[in-house]
Design an enzyme around this catalytic site. Structure first.
Site, PDB file in Angstrom:
ATOM      1  N   LYS A 173       0.843  -1.200   0.000  1.00 54.66           N
ATOM      2  CA  LYS A 173       0.000   0.000   0.000  1.00 54.66           C
ATOM      3  C   LYS A 173       0.880   1.252   0.000  1.00 54.66           C
ATOM      4  O   LYS A 173       1.436   1.645   1.031  1.00 54.66           O
ATOM      5  CB  LYS A 173      -0.900   0.046   1.256  1.00 54.66           C
ATOM      6  CG  LYS A 173      -1.934   1.152   1.152  1.00 54.66           C
ATOM      7  CD  LYS A 173      -2.251   1.822   2.461  1.00 54.66           C
ATOM      8  CE  LYS A 173      -1.646   3.164   2.684  1.00 54.66           C
ATOM      9  NZ  LYS A 173      -1.819   4.229   1.714  1.00 54.66           N
ATOM     10  N   GLU A 383       9.248  17.235  14.646  1.00 52.55           N
ATOM     11  CA  GLU A 383       9.616  17.066  13.237  1.00 52.55           C
ATOM     12  C   GLU A 383       8.739  17.966  12.369  1.00 52.55           C
ATOM     13  O   GLU A 383       7.512  17.923  12.454  1.00 52.55           O
ATOM     14  CB  GLU A 383       9.429  15.598  12.819  1.00 52.55           C
ATOM     15  CG  GLU A 383       9.917  15.357  11.412  1.00 52.55           C
ATOM     16  CD  GLU A 383       9.880  13.885  11.001  1.00 52.55           C
ATOM     17  OE1 GLU A 383       8.810  13.270  11.103  1.00 52.55           O
ATOM     18  OE2 GLU A 383      10.933  13.366  10.576  1.00 52.55           O
TER      19      GLU A 383
END
Ligand code: NDP
Ligand code: AKG
Length: 482
Positions: A173, A383
């Site tokens: 996926k 992040e």
């Protein structure tokens, strides 16, 4: 009107139950392609096909696996310019970066072609008289692969190649944002001679296709790269599923680059610019904290600003461009949000951070350099995943090392120094999975382990022969010959 590109399930290309549009981030008027979206039932079909194909593939000879992986490698390498162009067009890496990533994917398949021939067991003496002990490795079964958008061909390659090499079957996926490279790679894999069901492509959303992989009892293992939030959900689902799944997670980073007084300034600036801003900063290994000691700080900041002025941010496919666009509007919003957060926290925006207009409508952001940041600020702890880096001043090496390790992450770290003493000390004491000396924190070899510590990674390392830890399970066999 272009055709809607299909999913590959049980050896056949099949229509989906929806469509995802692949938009060029350098030019949002440019539709790269339309891709069929699989739903839950189709994902279940892919899992069933992979389950049915598993016993046969698990028994296939190393020669069969070598031939298939080698064939995939040769086609990827032969088409690297064309595939690199597609990658740059859909993700926004520059063309040389895109071609480089495709070449890396080809080399990864070549490496694992060879690995298929090298998987040999061990035989030892038992502690009990008259017994033999044998250790062999067996494949896990059906492996689900959930990959992110930032390396649309290299990350799938470094999961799919070892999975097939060691005899597993695959349900892949890719990130919905970048189905083009995934589709092209899948086409190549389907031409490699592997039996139907061994490899399956299911494009679709994380919440439907990803979740189905996580919930399904016939999926033995999940290999994931992406955000920390999704990684945590995956870990929980794998532990709670029945039977439990093996899983490996590659997640975020807040990677430090230490620059010491004795560093070669030119090298330090090149290393910092490459690590922080190339690939638009959209690398989990990007340097987002530049920890610089007093004696070189001001010269480093001035040289960085000068170097950044000379970088061209533009259409990823244009010749001479250094930095392409941000991948999409939502990532751009995240970058801009953090630039505002940094300013509100009291860091100084020494360069960039502005939206840029170019000939085509795209998500262009000037690389942003903060100074006067400290390690408690959110821009130094969370992040961002964009072209944003913060310079943090340190008194000396000892303080720089302490700041470098003061993070919940531990993927990559780096130091620029001409001192063997500090380089050696940093390699030993930096709490990260990958340490670079006078090199950017991002950009790694394909034949050695990739992975981190603390909140960055969980489970067995990826890449190189270490990948076998995840894609195989060890069997210990005792024999009493009688
Ligand atoms: N460390 C790294 O390498 C990366 C880090 N990131 C970080 O993540 C942020 C968001 O990026 P994004 O791409 O959305 O990252 P995500 O972690 O959301 O996505 C990574 C992959 O996981 C899938 N996914 C999402 N939710 C689920 C779920 N509930 N179950 C199973 N699979 C799921 C996604 O599918 P889909 O997107 O198709 O729905 C995609 O294929 C970035 O801003 C960056 O900070 C992102 C990419 C790589
Ligand atoms: O640094 C690299 O080359 C790889 C980085 C990576 O895998 C990532 O950002 O997800």
């Amino acid at each position: 009107m272009t055709a809607i590109l299909k999913n590959f399930i049980g050896g056949e290309w099949v229509d989906g139950s929806g469509v995802t549009r692949n938009i060029n981030p350098s030019n949002t008027n440019d539709l790269v392609g339309e891709y069929a979206k699989a739903d839950k039932a189709q994902t279940e079909k892919a899992i069933a096909a992979a389950k049915a194909a598993f016993p046969g593939w698990a028994q296939s000879t190393p020669q069969v696996r070598y031939d298939a992986l080698n064939k995939i490698s040769l086609e990827i390498l032969a088409r690297k310019e064309e595939l690199g162009r597609l990658l740059a067009r859909e993700e926004g890496k520059t063309l040389p970066e895109g071609i480089g990533e495709v070449a890396r994917a080809g080399q990864i398949f070549a490496f694992f072609a060879g690995e298929a021939l090298r998987l040999i067991g061990e035989k030892g003496a038992s502690v009990r008289p008259g017994l033999d002990v044998e250790l062999t490795r067996e494949p896990m079964g059906v492996v689900g692969m959930i990959t992110p958008w930032n390396f649309p061909i290299a990350i799938p390659a470094w999961k799919i190649a070892p999975a097939l090499c060691y005899g597993n079957t695959v349900v892949f996926k890719p990130a919905e944002l970048v189905p083009g490279s995934a589709h092209a790679l899948s086409e190549i894999i389907t031409r490699s001679g592997i039996p139907a069901g061994v490899f399956n492509l299911v494009v679709g959303s994380g919440s439907v296709v990803g979740q189905t992989l996580l919930d399904h009892p016939d999926v033995a293992a999940i290999s994931f790269t992406g955000s920390v939030q999704t990684g945590r959900k995956i870990a929980q689902a794998c532990v709670l599923s029945n039977p439990m799944k093996k899983f490996q997670l590659e997640m975020g980073g807040k990677n430090p680059l230490v620059v010491l007084d004795d560093a070669d300034l030119k090298t330090a600036v090149e290393v910092a610019v490459n690590g922080s801003y190339f690939s638009t900063g959209q690398r989990c290994t990007a340097s987002s904290r530049l920890i610089v000691t007093e004696g070189i700080h001001d010269r480093f900041v001035a040289a960085m600003a000068e170097r950044l002025k000379g970088l061209s941010v533009d259409d990823a496919l244009k010749a001479g461009v250094h930095i392409g666009p941000v991948v999409d509007q939502s990532q751009l919003d995240q970058d801009l949000r953090y630039i505002k957060i940094g300013q509100d926290e009291g860091a100084k925006l020494a360069f960039g951070g502005e939206l840029l207009q170019r000939e085509t409508p795209g998500h262009y952001l000037q690389p942003a350099l903060f100074t006067e940041a400290n390690n408690n600020m959110r821009i130094a702890r969370e992040e961002i995943f964009g072209p944003v880096a913060a310079v943090i001043r340190a008194k000396n090496y000892e303080e720089a090392l302490a700041i470098s390790n003061d993070t919940e992450f531990g993927l990559a770290s780096g130091i620029c120094t001409t001192s063997l003493k500090y380089a050696s000390h940093y390699k030993r004491n930096s709490e990260s999975g990958m340490v670079m000396v006078n090199l950017p924190t991002a950009g790694v070899d394909y034949h050695v382990p990739f992975g981190g510590r603390k909140g960055s990674s969980y489970g067995a390392r990826e890449q190189g022969s270490y990948a076998r830890e995840f894609y195989t399970t060890v069997k210990t066999a005792y024999t009493y010959p009688g």
